[in-house]
Design a protein around this motif. Sequence first.
Motif, PDB file in Angstrom:
ATOM      1  N   ASP B 458      17.047  30.672  30.305  1.00  0.00           N
ATOM      2  CA  ASP B 458      18.185  30.191  31.083  1.00  0.00           C
ATOM      3  C   ASP B 458      18.611  31.227  32.104  1.00  0.00           C
ATOM      4  N   ALA B 459      18.841  30.756  33.336  1.00  0.00           N
ATOM      5  CA  ALA B 459      19.362  31.652  34.365  1.00  0.00           C
ATOM      6  C   ALA B 459      20.821  31.922  34.052  1.00  0.00           C
ATOM      7  N   ILE B 460      21.171  33.215  33.912  1.00  0.00           N
ATOM      8  CA  ILE B 460      22.547  33.561  33.528  1.00  0.00           C
ATOM      9  C   ILE B 460      23.118  34.570  34.511  1.00  0.00           C
ATOM     10  N   VAL B 461      24.412  34.478  34.722  1.00  0.00           N
ATOM     11  CA  VAL B 461      25.077  35.400  35.638  1.00  0.00           C
ATOM     12  C   VAL B 461      25.661  36.545  34.822  1.00  0.00           C
ATOM     13  N   LEU B 462      25.307  37.791  35.200  1.00  0.00           N
ATOM     14  CA  LEU B 462      25.791  38.972  34.484  1.00  0.00           C
ATOM     15  C   LEU B 462      26.733  39.776  35.375  1.00  0.00           C
ATOM     16  N   LEU B 463      27.792  40.301  34.752  1.00  0.00           N
ATOM     17  CA  LEU B 463      28.742  41.139  35.487  1.00  0.00           C
ATOM     18  C   LEU B 463      28.703  42.563  34.939  1.00  0.00           C
ATOM     19  N   ALA B 464      28.866  43.529  35.847  1.00  0.00           N
ATOM     20  CA  ALA B 464      28.870  44.941  35.468  1.00  0.00           C
ATOM     21  C   ALA B 464      30.089  45.250  34.598  1.00  0.00           C
ATOM     22  N   PRO B 465      29.989  46.273  33.743  1.00  0.00           N
ATOM     23  CA  PRO B 465      31.121  46.628  32.867  1.00  0.00           C
ATOM     24  C   PRO B 465      32.431  46.779  33.627  1.00  0.00           C
ATOM     25  N   LYS B 466      32.363  47.408  34.796  1.00  0.00           N
ATOM     26  CA  LYS B 466      33.626  47.648  35.511  1.00  0.00           C
ATOM     27  C   LYS B 466      34.213  46.355  36.097  1.00  0.00           C
ATOM     28  N   ARG B 467      33.441  45.258  36.099  1.00  0.00           N
ATOM     29  CA  ARG B 467      33.943  43.995  36.621  1.00  0.00           C
ATOM     30  C   ARG B 467      34.336  43.028  35.500  1.00  0.00           C
ATOM     31  N   ALA B 468      34.351  43.515  34.275  1.00  0.00           N
ATOM     32  CA  ALA B 468      34.580  42.627  33.129  1.00  0.00           C
ATOM     33  C   ALA B 468      35.877  41.833  33.260  1.00  0.00           C
ATOM     34  N   ASP B 469      36.916  42.468  33.767  1.00  0.00           N
ATOM     35  CA  ASP B 469      38.214  41.793  33.838  1.00  0.00           C
ATOM     36  C   ASP B 469      38.572  41.390  35.261  1.00  0.00           C
ATOM     37  N   ASP B 470      37.573  41.267  36.104  1.00  0.00           N
ATOM     38  CA  ASP B 470      37.829  40.967  37.514  1.00  0.00           C
ATOM     39  C   ASP B 470      37.989  39.451  37.690  1.00  0.00           C
ATOM     40  N   GLN B 471      39.239  38.991  37.686  1.00  0.00           N
ATOM     41  CA  GLN B 471      39.487  37.547  37.744  1.00  0.00           C
ATOM     42  C   GLN B 471      39.050  36.943  39.074  1.00  0.00           C
ATOM     43  N   ALA B 472      39.223  37.692  40.161  1.00  0.00           N
ATOM     44  CA  ALA B 472      38.840  37.182  41.484  1.00  0.00           C
ATOM     45  C   ALA B 472      37.344  36.887  41.515  1.00  0.00           C
ATOM     46  N   LEU B 473      36.581  37.806  40.967  1.00  0.00           N
ATOM     47  CA  LEU B 473      35.133  37.640  40.930  1.00  0.00           C
ATOM     48  C   LEU B 473      34.760  36.448  40.052  1.00  0.00           C
ATOM     49  N   ARG B 474      35.366  36.397  38.865  1.00  0.00           N
ATOM     50  CA  ARG B 474      35.068  35.308  37.938  1.00  0.00           C
ATOM     51  C   ARG B 474      35.365  33.953  38.576  1.00  0.00           C
ATOM     52  N   SER B 475      36.506  33.837  39.201  1.00  0.00           N
ATOM     53  CA  SER B 475      36.850  32.508  39.725  1.00  0.00           C
ATOM     54  C   SER B 475      36.015  32.163  40.953  1.00  0.00           C
ATOM     55  N   ALA B 476      35.548  33.178  41.690  1.00  0.00           N
ATOM     56  CA  ALA B 476      34.688  32.879  42.840  1.00  0.00           C
ATOM     57  C   ALA B 476      33.339  32.343  42.385  1.00  0.00           C
ATOM     58  N   LEU B 477      32.881  32.800  41.212  1.00  0.00           N
ATOM     59  CA  LEU B 477      31.553  32.393  40.747  1.00  0.00           C
ATOM     60  C   LEU B 477      31.599  31.165  39.829  1.00  0.00           C
TER      61      LEU B 477
END
Lengths: 269, 520
Positions: B458-477
């Motif tokens: 499965d193609a999965i989207v991974l986020l770097a540790p420092k972006r774990a709580d980045d809501q802006a990034l999460r909601s954009a993706l």
Amino acid sequence: MSAPPVIAFAHVGKSFDGGRVKAVDDVSLEVHAGEFLTIVGGSGSGKTTLLRLANRLIDADQGRISIEGEDVRAVDPVQLRRRIGYVFQNGGLFPHMSVAGNIGITPKLLGTPAAEIAARVDELLDLVRLDRAQHRDRLPQELSGGQRQRVGVARALAAKPRIVLMDEPFGALDPLTRDALSQDYRALHDRLGLTTIMITHDMAEALLLADRIAVMHAGKLLAQGTAAELSGSGDAYVGQLLRTPRRQAERLNALLPANPSRDGKDGAA
Amino acid sequence: MNLLSDPRWSDAVSHLPDYLGNHVRVSVTALALGLLISLPLAIAARNRPLLRGALLGLASVVQTVPGLALLALFYPLLLALASLSLAWFGFDFSAFGFLPSVLALALYSMLPVLRNTITGLRGVDPALIEAAQGVGMTPRQSLFTVELPLALPVMMAGIRTAAVWVIGTATLSTPIGQTSLGNYIFAGLQTQNWVFVLFGCAAAALLALVVDQLLALIETGIRLRSRLRVALGALGIVALLAATLVPALARPPSSYIVGAKTFAEQYVLAALIAERLQAANLSAASREGLGSNVIFDALVSGDIDVYVDYSGTLWANQFHHSDIRPREVLLSELKTILAQQKVTLLGELGFENAYALVMPRKRAEQLGIRTISDLVPYAGTMSMAADYEFFSRPEWAGIQKAYGLKFRTQRQMQPDFMYAAVASGEVDVIAGYTSDGLIAKYDLVVLNDDRHAIPPYDAIVLLAPKRADDQALRSALQPLLGRIDIATMRAANLRAAGGNAAASPNEVARWLWNRIAKQP
Ligand SMILES: Nc1ncnc2c1ncn2[C@@H]1O[C@H](COP(=O)(O)OP(=O)(O)O)[C@@H](O)[C@H]1O
Ligand SMILES: [Mg+2]
């Protein structure tokens, strides 16, 4: 009564290749202030080695060498070389430096200010009879053989040494140029009050130029003295060395009508 | 279409300041470092036969290591060093991109510099060295005023060779995360964008030529003792460096870096993610062409912020599991393992890009092959091709073990050529990728893995540790998750392989987003 010698070799020995080649073997020799000594001897007889020992380009295995009363081993070799002029066999000029750069190198190493060096270079060009403006900025390869050796002499004299060592300085030049240059140098030697050791393989040149001649053979000093003293030496090799110029002189005398004009100018240089 | 009016040229040109600038910076730094190391070593070794032999031998051995491998080797080496330094001295550095590239390229530059410096110095007439001593020079003065100036022409020839090598090899620093002119070449090869490949090669060659000529100018300047030439040459190099530094300084740094591996689908997905971030007013740039061994570590260390990986790849390659779990189980276990490394598994995109055995539909129907089990009796007379890594991957070992599969011959191929090769009958079977658009284009079939030897991908989207709580990034993706099915991805990949203007990753990403946005 006499002043101490300027250059003194005492029982000096030097061998190469782990002792197999005895280049200089128990040589004792003294050169006094103002004296002009030539060393003659066949190829490989140890002449160059003896000269290199004097300014510590190499160090002796045995014996003691002193310059102006000091044991050379007690002085810093670099400082020693800066106060002894050395003229190399083929000039040894640095091909990437101009004539002025070559002549001024030792004063520069001694920290002389640039303006003073420039003035000194011009003075030396006059002294060795090279035109200042014409030669100052040329590269060594743009000079004739004679001109190169004149630059070599000027370089050796640049830091006003009292001692000059010359290793077959004019050996590769044509006879006319060689004669002119050696005459010129002898005049400088007298004028500047230098103490000179000059190596030559030409017996006639040695006899005509020098106050004293030293004869080397297979690393040993066979004889030393004035021309007259040498002719009285009983050594067979010395006798053989003297025979050639003597015979030539006799034959020339018989062949040539007397001609008093002898021009010392360096025509070819 | 007119060759020059192709929009891919202007696309290529638009990347030039970035790629060229990075290329020049990494090459010049590597060359400077190489010189800094090689010159003193050569000087020290010139009169020491043992050291000389050892140095030249070592440098020659380095030279025989292929550039790509040398660069790739420096990455894990530095990674280990970085963790050691963190443990011992409490500071960390990035083992990604610039540093490993500079070190590997510097090492690569050493042979010609060492060899020519030693040869040049040993070629100086001994009579002149004695003359230098005779006029009263110290060994140091002799070295700097006589020996080095006389050896300089030979040394410069070596430096020129090194410069050309370094500039050429620097194109290979793209997979370890250093942007370079190699980005054109890697991206172009993967997306069949020959304009990019050509552009990258020409730019690298031109750069090498310019630097070589500038160095040649310095060389003749030294030889002819012309200060003007030396100054002009040096000025040229400084100007080149300055010209590449200015745009880099002027550009605001992007806050999000999207990573992409070295194949077309990854370029498209990275472009899609970058575009989504920009649409959400988050500045984003992509780091493309990263080796699959490098990219996960780059995410963990924060050198990139987000990328798309495949569950089975991480499971087998990154975490070295040889057992195969059902899809859902594998995903949830993966999530736990990733969480231990503080990496966030944001979610699945909705398609799988699995390895699969693929062959022409007609041939499969003739032989009655629908599953891998059906293939086994024929394999002994068949040839198979796969990409460079497949045969050494655990999946292949798993397939062989599960089915007892053994082919007559196995070949490795550039993935882009594999599909054409199997379609034309050059090889019988390939290990293709299920999301590849060429499967439909060449009328190929994917053989069913009836024994479930191949893990799910499965193609999965991974986020770097420092972006774990980045809501802006999460909601954009968020709008991308679960929205890309296999048919859509295949269609996108087919477009990306089109070899035309519409095939650029940005264009395909735009098309893909339109498709996603139109879905109910
Ligand atoms: N650096 C050296 N290494 C080995 N042998 C040398 C070296 N220098 C001189 N020799 C040898 O010492 C002997 C004397 O050489 P040299 O002093 O140059 O003679 P000359 O100058 O009288 O021709 C020769 O046999 C020569 O080969
Ligand atoms: Mg000699």
